[in-house]
Every structure is written in C-alpha cells, then in structure tokens.
Design an enzyme around this catalytic site. Sequence first.
Site, PDB file in Angstrom:
ATOM      1  N   TYR A 216       0.827  -1.210   0.000  1.00 18.95           N
ATOM      2  CA  TYR A 216       0.000   0.000   0.000  1.00 18.95           C
ATOM      3  C   TYR A 216       0.864   1.264   0.000  1.00 18.95           C
ATOM      4  CZ  TYR A 216      -4.640  -2.007   0.877  1.00 18.95           C
ATOM      5  OH  TYR A 216      -5.830  -2.666   0.764  1.00 18.95           O
TER       6      TYR A 216
ATOM      7  N   LYS B 178       3.367 -15.522   2.255  1.00 18.28           N
ATOM      8  CA  LYS B 178       3.582 -16.272   1.008  1.00 18.28           C
ATOM      9  C   LYS B 178       5.091 -16.518   0.924  1.00 18.28           C
ATOM     10  CE  LYS B 178       2.096 -18.055  -2.900  1.00 18.28           C
ATOM     11  NZ  LYS B 178       1.160 -19.197  -2.985  1.00 18.28           N
TER      12      LYS B 178
ATOM     13  N   ASP C 104      -2.830 -18.343   0.297  1.00 11.62           N
ATOM     14  CA  ASP C 104      -3.821 -19.058  -0.531  1.00 11.62           C
ATOM     15  C   ASP C 104      -4.502 -20.147   0.285  1.00 11.62           C
ATOM     16  OD1 ASP C 104      -1.325 -20.296  -0.476  1.00 11.62           O
ATOM     17  OD2 ASP C 104      -1.364 -20.947  -2.571  1.00 11.62           O
TER      18      ASP C 104
ATOM     19  N   ASP D 175      -6.276  -7.064   4.058  1.00 15.05           N
ATOM     20  CA  ASP D 175      -7.387  -6.413   3.358  1.00 15.05           C
ATOM     21  C   ASP D 175      -8.300  -7.480   2.769  1.00 15.05           C
ATOM     22  OD1 ASP D 175      -8.882  -4.294   2.119  1.00 15.05           O
ATOM     23  OD2 ASP D 175      -7.911  -4.846   0.227  1.00 15.05           O
TER      24      ASP D 175
ATOM     25  N   ASP E  86     -12.142  -9.198   4.542  1.00 12.63           N
ATOM     26  CA  ASP E  86     -13.431  -9.211   3.838  1.00 12.63           C
ATOM     27  C   ASP E  86     -13.996 -10.625   3.809  1.00 12.63           C
ATOM     28  OD1 ASP E  86     -13.336  -6.487   3.257  1.00 12.63           O
ATOM     29  OD2 ASP E  86     -13.900  -6.766   1.155  1.00 12.63           O
TER      30      ASP E  86
END
Length: 358
Positions: free
Chosen positions: A144, A189, A221, A245, A249
């Site tokens: 970001y 990751k 993942d 982020d 959700d």
Amino acid sequence: MSGGGKKYKIALIPGDGIGPEVTREAVRVLNAVGGSFGRVFEYTELPAGGAAIDAAGEPLPAETLETARAADGVLLGAVGGWRWDGLPGDKRPEAGLLGLRAGLGLFANLRPAKLIPALASACPLKATGDIDILVARELTGGIYFGEKGRDGDSAYDVERYSRGEVRRIAGVAFGLAAGRRGRVTSVDKANVLESSRLWRETVIEAARDYPGVELEHMYVDNASMQLIRDPSRFDVLLTSNMFGDILSDEAAQITGSIGLLPSASLRADGFGLYEPVHGSAPDIAGKNIANPCAAILSAGMMLRYSFGLTREADALEIAVYAALEDGIRTADIAAPGGPAVTTEEMGEAIANKITALR
Ligand code: IPM
Ligand code: MG
C-alpha cells in the site's frame, strides 16, 4: 452514574455514501451511553474522502489531520464512491483514508469477525462451530505504501517490510491472542516472496516473548481456503496490509453481514481511528436503509481501546446484541421477505436498550 468530569474529544469523519447516516446513529448511541454513565462526548465534524474533495479540492485537508491528531479518538464512516472513480490515485477519496492511517501512525488494524448467535443463520457456510476471529492487519506498510509508479508500458507497486514494522504488529497480535484463545496464525507467502520470508523470521522471533501463545504459519492461498473450510479453527490472524485487506473481507462475509463488523486502527499508545469494515455503499446511500451496527460497534471499540471505558463498551455491545435478539433487523440482515427497520430505527432501538439497561 459517576461523572468523571473529563470530556472525550471525538473527531467525527462521516465521509461519503452511507458514512453520514451510520455515524449519525453511532453518535446517537454514544450519547445514550454518555447519558447513562455520566460521560461527556464532544464531537468535531471533519471532512475527508470524497466529501473533502468536493468541499476543499483534496481528500485529506491538513486541518482534518491536525484536528484528528489532537482528538482523543477518531470515528469514521466510510470514504469513496463512483463519482470520484476517475481521479488519479493520490487524489481519490481512498487517499484520504490512507493519509489518515499513515499520518496518525495507525499501524495496527483490528478486525473482529464474530458470528452472533441471533444471526447464525446468516452464515453462508454449513454449521461450523463458534466463529470468533480477530484479524490483526499491518496497516501502514507493505505494498500500500511502497514505491509505486509507471514505467513506459508497465506499472509497479513495491511490497517492502522492515523487521521493526513486522515486529510491532506481531507484538499486538500475540498480546491479543494471549487474552483470547492463545493461537496466532501468521499469514504469508514465504514460498515465493522474500518480504514474506522476512515476515516469517521476524514473527518467529517475536513469538519468543509469548511462550503461552501457539504460533502457526499459513500461506495466504491456503488461509483463504481454510477460512471457508473451518473458520472456527482460527483465533488471531496476523497479516500484512494487503493479505489482511483481502482476508478480513472474507472473514466478514463468513459471519453473514459485513454490516455488523467494526474495526479499530491503533497506535502503540492506544490512540485510534474506528470505522466500520464496510465501505460507503453508494448504491444505498441516503435511503435510510443501511445497517448502522458496524459504526455503532466501532464506537464501542473506541470506548474500550482508546478511552478505557470498559463498562460503557460492554453496555453498548450488549445493547446491539439485545436489539438483534429482539429480531430488529435492517434490510441487509432481515429474513427474505421479512420486516426491516430503517437506519434510524435501528440506532434508536439500540440507544433505547442502553437507557433501559441502567
Ligand atoms: C479497507 C478498505 C481500504 C483498504 C480502502 C478503502 C483504501 O478496503 O479498509 O479494507 O484497502 O485498506
Ligand atoms: Mg478492504
């Protein structure tokens, strides 16, 4: 009824879309809490996001940042909307929110995703046991805020983390897990990204200070898959800015309504900005149908984390759950074809519960 004499200064940033409607109800409920517990909350309304672009030509006027900095806490509705979608990245409403997070040093984003018994049927998954997840998302670093730009026909956004940045959000996650079910799942990751390998090393180091907390590592993942397979296995999810982020959700949707979920963005000293996890929902803005519960519960997190008003925060949460237990529902959580109340009616019902509790 003990009046402490202190006035709690709240910077109120309604923002765009449904932001003003839902923050209005949060203020209503805060005032009910104030009345019942003898607390005084003082609000200063400030523009940010699209509202500030319209009023002042920029998403984060310097005065908004300065006034927010001087407050005891910041309560925000939501920013963004189609109207400003054509603007360049640094002029968009979202830049106002990112500027607040960075400018106020709010590195720790806490997003609880809890399945409320009264709404268990809203969970889109088959029965899965108790869902009570806390996402601890790093908020002022990573992709970001890394270098970004265009280079001829290509564009780039750099994911960069320092040990210090990872260390401090890891400390928050472990500290919170110690007061919950004692389990941290660090998401990365590390099989592909160098920044994730540093993340993992640093989290392992940080874990040494919390021998009572169990640490596991999970590739992002796989984490997105395990969240759907068995969300009850998670306690605290520790994530980078980008992964948090996305996964917050996902965790939110698992609880059935993003309209119910609050968040806190904190600094080490307890100062914070509080906002619903949901966005500005321009499609339903101004219709008095949005669910104000997330904004109201965000105000509750402010009472708890920034003001240290535990009894008041408990009362606010109990009031929200009691209203839901009574079957009071805004359209987003109403049974198909069932009755739904307005944004205002939901706020009033919760405020009345607080008054009745005392
Ligand atoms: C969130 C939002 C923001 C983010 C946007 C509005 C900049 O999606 O708070 O999750 O990406 O952090
Ligand atoms: Mg998001």
